[in-house]
Design a protein around this motif. Sequence first.
Motif, PDB file in Angstrom:
ATOM      1  N   SER A 515     -17.837 -54.364  -2.504  1.00 60.84           N
ATOM      2  CA  SER A 515     -16.616 -53.700  -3.004  1.00 60.84           C
ATOM      3  C   SER A 515     -16.899 -52.379  -3.712  1.00 60.84           C
ATOM      4  CB  SER A 515     -15.845 -54.645  -3.946  1.00 60.84           C
ATOM      5  OG  SER A 515     -15.497 -55.830  -3.281  1.00 60.84           O
ATOM      6  N   LYS A 516     -17.917 -51.632  -3.266  1.00 64.66           N
ATOM      7  CA  LYS A 516     -18.257 -50.389  -3.962  1.00 64.66           C
ATOM      8  C   LYS A 516     -18.266 -49.170  -3.035  1.00 64.66           C
ATOM      9  CE  LYS A 516     -21.051 -52.660  -7.522  1.00 64.66           C
ATOM     10  NZ  LYS A 516     -22.399 -52.789  -8.128  1.00 64.66           N
ATOM     11  N   ASN A 517     -17.736 -49.320  -1.836  1.00 62.40           N
ATOM     12  CA  ASN A 517     -17.753 -48.215  -0.890  1.00 62.40           C
ATOM     13  C   ASN A 517     -16.490 -47.381  -1.055  1.00 62.40           C
ATOM     14  OD1 ASN A 517     -17.180 -46.817   1.738  1.00 62.40           O
ATOM     15  ND2 ASN A 517     -19.176 -47.706   2.252  1.00 62.40           N
ATOM     16  N   GLY A 518     -16.692 -46.115  -1.420  1.00 64.38           N
ATOM     17  CA  GLY A 518     -15.545 -45.250  -1.703  1.00 64.38           C
ATOM     18  C   GLY A 518     -14.642 -45.014  -0.518  1.00 64.38           C
ATOM     19  N   VAL A 519     -15.227 -44.944   0.675  1.00 59.81           N
ATOM     20  CA  VAL A 519     -14.424 -44.729   1.887  1.00 59.81           C
ATOM     21  C   VAL A 519     -13.578 -45.958   2.191  1.00 59.81           C
ATOM     22  CG1 VAL A 519     -14.523 -44.310   4.377  1.00 59.81           C
ATOM     23  CG2 VAL A 519     -16.074 -43.084   2.839  1.00 59.81           C
ATOM     24  N   TYR A 520     -14.198 -47.138   2.088  1.00 61.10           N
ATOM     25  CA  TYR A 520     -13.457 -48.377   2.359  1.00 61.10           C
ATOM     26  C   TYR A 520     -12.336 -48.574   1.329  1.00 61.10           C
ATOM     27  CZ  TYR A 520     -17.632 -49.598   5.148  1.00 61.10           C
ATOM     28  OH  TYR A 520     -18.663 -49.609   6.040  1.00 61.10           O
ATOM     29  N   LEU A 521     -12.634 -48.249   0.069  1.00 63.54           N
ATOM     30  CA  LEU A 521     -11.632 -48.415  -0.981  1.00 63.54           C
ATOM     31  C   LEU A 521     -10.441 -47.477  -0.760  1.00 63.54           C
ATOM     32  CD1 LEU A 521     -14.079 -48.737  -3.992  1.00 63.54           C
ATOM     33  CD2 LEU A 521     -12.472 -50.503  -3.254  1.00 63.54           C
ATOM     34  N   GLU A 522     -10.722 -46.273  -0.324  1.00 61.29           N
ATOM     35  CA  GLU A 522      -9.625 -45.346  -0.027  1.00 61.29           C
ATOM     36  C   GLU A 522      -8.772 -45.885   1.117  1.00 61.29           C
ATOM     37  OE1 GLU A 522      -8.744 -40.706   1.328  1.00 61.29           O
ATOM     38  OE2 GLU A 522     -10.823 -41.408   1.084  1.00 61.29           O
ATOM     39  N   ALA A 544     -11.865 -45.824  -5.561  1.00 59.52           N
ATOM     40  CA  ALA A 544     -12.614 -45.046  -4.562  1.00 59.52           C
ATOM     41  C   ALA A 544     -13.221 -43.805  -5.209  1.00 59.52           C
ATOM     42  CB  ALA A 544     -11.689 -44.651  -3.409  1.00 59.52           C
ATOM     43  N   LYS A 545     -12.434 -43.154  -6.081  1.00 63.38           N
ATOM     44  CA  LYS A 545     -12.938 -41.977  -6.782  1.00 63.38           C
ATOM     45  C   LYS A 545     -14.100 -42.347  -7.695  1.00 63.38           C
ATOM     46  CE  LYS A 545     -11.544 -38.292  -9.955  1.00 63.38           C
ATOM     47  NZ  LYS A 545     -10.432 -37.749 -10.792  1.00 63.38           N
ATOM     48  N   GLU A 546     -13.942 -43.470  -8.429  1.00 64.14           N
ATOM     49  CA  GLU A 546     -15.002 -43.923  -9.331  1.00 64.14           C
ATOM     50  C   GLU A 546     -16.270 -44.294  -8.566  1.00 64.14           C
ATOM     51  OE1 GLU A 546     -13.199 -47.147 -11.356  1.00 64.14           O
ATOM     52  OE2 GLU A 546     -11.771 -45.893 -12.470  1.00 64.14           O
ATOM     53  N   ALA A 547     -16.101 -44.703  -7.297  1.00 68.62           N
ATOM     54  CA  ALA A 547     -17.253 -45.091  -6.478  1.00 68.62           C
ATOM     55  C   ALA A 547     -17.954 -43.883  -5.866  1.00 68.62           C
ATOM     56  CB  ALA A 547     -16.813 -46.048  -5.367  1.00 68.62           C
ATOM     57  N   GLY A 548     -17.433 -42.666  -6.139  1.00 67.43           N
ATOM     58  CA  GLY A 548     -18.108 -41.464  -5.665  1.00 67.43           C
ATOM     59  C   GLY A 548     -17.401 -40.725  -4.558  1.00 67.43           C
ATOM     60  N   ASN A 549     -16.241 -41.197  -4.146  1.00 73.80           N
ATOM     61  CA  ASN A 549     -15.469 -40.511  -3.115  1.00 73.80           C
ATOM     62  C   ASN A 549     -14.682 -39.387  -3.779  1.00 73.80           C
ATOM     63  OD1 ASN A 549     -13.674 -39.663  -1.144  1.00 73.80           O
ATOM     64  ND2 ASN A 549     -13.192 -41.723  -0.423  1.00 73.80           N
ATOM     65  N   GLY A 550     -15.093 -38.147  -3.530  1.00 74.90           N
ATOM     66  CA  GLY A 550     -14.438 -37.012  -4.188  1.00 74.90           C
ATOM     67  C   GLY A 550     -13.703 -36.104  -3.239  1.00 74.90           C
ATOM     68  N   SER A 551     -13.217 -36.661  -2.121  1.00 77.91           N
ATOM     69  CA  SER A 551     -12.545 -35.821  -1.125  1.00 77.91           C
ATOM     70  C   SER A 551     -11.249 -35.236  -1.690  1.00 77.91           C
ATOM     71  CB  SER A 551     -12.229 -36.634   0.126  1.00 77.91           C
ATOM     72  OG  SER A 551     -11.172 -37.539  -0.109  1.00 77.91           O
ATOM     73  N   GLU A 552     -10.892 -34.048  -1.198  1.00 79.66           N
ATOM     74  CA  GLU A 552      -9.684 -33.370  -1.675  1.00 79.66           C
ATOM     75  C   GLU A 552      -8.434 -34.186  -1.362  1.00 79.66           C
ATOM     76  OE1 GLU A 552      -9.466 -29.416  -0.214  1.00 79.66           O
ATOM     77  OE2 GLU A 552     -11.387 -28.790  -1.074  1.00 79.66           O
ATOM     78  N   VAL A 553      -8.433 -34.817  -0.192  1.00 76.49           N
ATOM     79  CA  VAL A 553      -7.273 -35.613   0.205  1.00 76.49           C
ATOM     80  C   VAL A 553      -7.092 -36.794  -0.750  1.00 76.49           C
ATOM     81  CG1 VAL A 553      -6.275 -37.067   2.015  1.00 76.49           C
ATOM     82  CG2 VAL A 553      -7.435 -34.944   2.623  1.00 76.49           C
ATOM     83  N   LEU A 554      -8.206 -37.439  -1.117  1.00 77.42           N
ATOM     84  CA  LEU A 554      -8.117 -38.573  -2.038  1.00 77.42           C
ATOM     85  C   LEU A 554      -7.580 -38.124  -3.393  1.00 77.42           C
ATOM     86  CD1 LEU A 554      -8.646 -41.515  -2.878  1.00 77.42           C
ATOM     87  CD2 LEU A 554     -10.993 -40.831  -3.462  1.00 77.42           C
ATOM     88  N   ILE A 555      -8.062 -36.998  -3.913  1.00 76.54           N
ATOM     89  CA  ILE A 555      -7.585 -36.496  -5.203  1.00 76.54           C
ATOM     90  C   ILE A 555      -6.087 -36.199  -5.139  1.00 76.54           C
ATOM     91  CG2 ILE A 555      -7.856 -34.695  -6.942  1.00 76.54           C
ATOM     92  CD1 ILE A 555     -10.243 -36.641  -6.626  1.00 76.54           C
ATOM     93  N   LYS A 556      -5.663 -35.679  -3.993  1.00 73.81           N
ATOM     94  CA  LYS A 556      -4.241 -35.380  -3.818  1.00 73.81           C
ATOM     95  C   LYS A 556      -3.410 -36.659  -3.811  1.00 73.81           C
ATOM     96  CE  LYS A 556      -1.167 -32.546  -0.960  1.00 73.81           C
ATOM     97  NZ  LYS A 556      -1.057 -31.703   0.265  1.00 73.81           N
ATOM     98  N   LYS A 557      -3.937 -37.708  -3.166  1.00 75.93           N
ATOM     99  CA  LYS A 557      -3.240 -38.993  -3.145  1.00 75.93           C
ATOM    100  C   LYS A 557      -3.063 -39.535  -4.559  1.00 75.93           C
ATOM    101  CE  LYS A 557      -5.150 -40.417   1.353  1.00 75.93           C
ATOM    102  NZ  LYS A 557      -6.113 -41.331   2.031  1.00 75.93           N
ATOM    103  N   ILE A 558      -4.119 -39.429  -5.352  1.00 73.79           N
ATOM    104  CA  ILE A 558      -4.076 -39.951  -6.725  1.00 73.79           C
ATOM    105  C   ILE A 558      -3.098 -39.147  -7.577  1.00 73.79           C
ATOM    106  CG2 ILE A 558      -5.427 -40.275  -8.833  1.00 73.79           C
ATOM    107  CD1 ILE A 558      -7.869 -40.823  -7.014  1.00 73.79           C
TER     108      ILE A 558
END
Length: 565
Positions: A515-522, A544-558
């Motif tokens: 349960s630590k994969n940022g892509v899977y969590l997103e 997902a962000k805390e797990a290291g996923n820093g994509s622009e799309v993810l930040i926008k979703k949050i």
Amino acid sequence: MKYKVHFLIGATLAGFQAFGQGTVTPATNRDSNMVKQLFFAGLREKMSENYVQAASNFNKIVGLDPNNHAAYFELANADLRLDKLLEAEQHIKQAIKINDGNLWYWRLLGEVYKRSNNMPELIGVFNQLIRLDPENDAYYFDKANAQFLANQLDAAKKTYEEIEGKFGNSRDLANARKRLQSNGNATESDIVKLLEGNQADVKNYLYAAGLLLQKGNDPEALKVLTKAQQLEPNNFEVNLALADIYRKQKNDEAAFLSLKLAFQSNEMPLAEKVKIIAALFPKLNQPIVAKNAAELSKLVAEKNPTEAKALALYGDVLYQQNNLKEALLQYQAALRLNEQIYIVWEQVINIQTLLGHYDEALKVGEEALSIYPNQASLYYYMAYAAFKTGKYEAAQSNLKTSSQLDVENKSLQAQIYALQGDVYLNQNNFAQAKTAFEKAIATEPDNYLIMNNYAYYLALRNDDLTKAAKYAETAAHAMPNNSSVADTYAFILFKQQKYDLAKIWIEKALQNNSSKNGVYLERYGDILFMKGEKDAALIQWQKAKEAGNGSEVLIKKINEKKYFK
């Protein structure tokens, strides 16, 4: 002086040696590849202690090639493990009939006669071993002991005279003669009693332990071997025998300590150490076995710094434990000692690619090809390294050569087609890529990783999602514990708007990935959002962000609390 006991204790290690000396000679060129594949398949089954399947493979070989003495030898080995003494005798005799100059074949026949307590025939075996290795005094002592056990006392006396004439007098010879004089009716219990006095020696203890083990009297054998160890604490044969008994008693700690003591002996042949460690490979997924194998192989490497085989063995163990950098150092050191070990070259290139050292992999590949220009696998590794460095034409050229060099290897052919597909994708030639992936799947229909990758590429382009879902579903059900495969299936189900099923599979992916994969969590958040669970989706995006996923799309979703493609 310590004598090697060839037939009365522990499991025989002759199979590994026989394979090294035996020659697999196929009946026709057409059958040669099949014979080679069957032989190594048989050896793998033997190492996994699956002797029934091992025997099946070696039986097929002798059907293709009746003169393959190495296969008969391995078949006899499997028979012996299965307690099929009659079959073992027949098969090893056939190997000897074809090649009567192989020391290991005679030794295995001796093991068969030991198991069946056929001392007269065993004496004949020692005569042959003496013929092949006349300077090895252990065979003369073994012969005399067999004569003693067969109650051929006059013959035993003559053998002792022969030993004195050829090798001179010794404490061992004097002790053996005293034993002969003190007991004219050799039985198991008599021999054990003879060891209680001042004339006890390690060789006799080993023979007595062997007889007790043969009768299934492990507790008494352990007592005898313990006394032998008191006489010679560093005798590797004694410690191997002790390790064997402790293992049978499920006393793993004591078994390993005895095995380690044996490995510390410089008198224990390197080939035997290699064989024992190799037998541990199928169980390296067990932490204690992995730890013990690493310790033993490191010990072997440290004691044999000029032996390429020892260093490569340590590299193999490290590689199996995913310690790639340390394994690479051992393999490179082995090649500096001996560059004529093909499999080590292949492992070096393999590790370089796994570590992302693609330029180094290309350099090593060129060196290896100068020695082994006809190895298909080398060209495949070269192609992969070229692909990863953007040299697409070179990659395709190497793939073509690899394909031509080993047309019968379906697994390699499938990998070649799949890599061709990757190259075409990077050249924006999707039509050719699809053709290559379809060929890969047709060539090896049970290669679910290739199937999964192709399904993912289709999904990324929204191209034929029905086919993508079919392949992804097949791969996911075949490999339910593979998080990447589960994620691919969830991704495609998401695209098909099958959110309930997508949720099940993304949860499987997370469960198998801690349960630590940022892509899977997103992706989990995306699925939850589409199911109307917007608060839960936001929680997963934040994870997902805390797990290291820093994509622009993810930040926008949050930030906007809504789904974006």
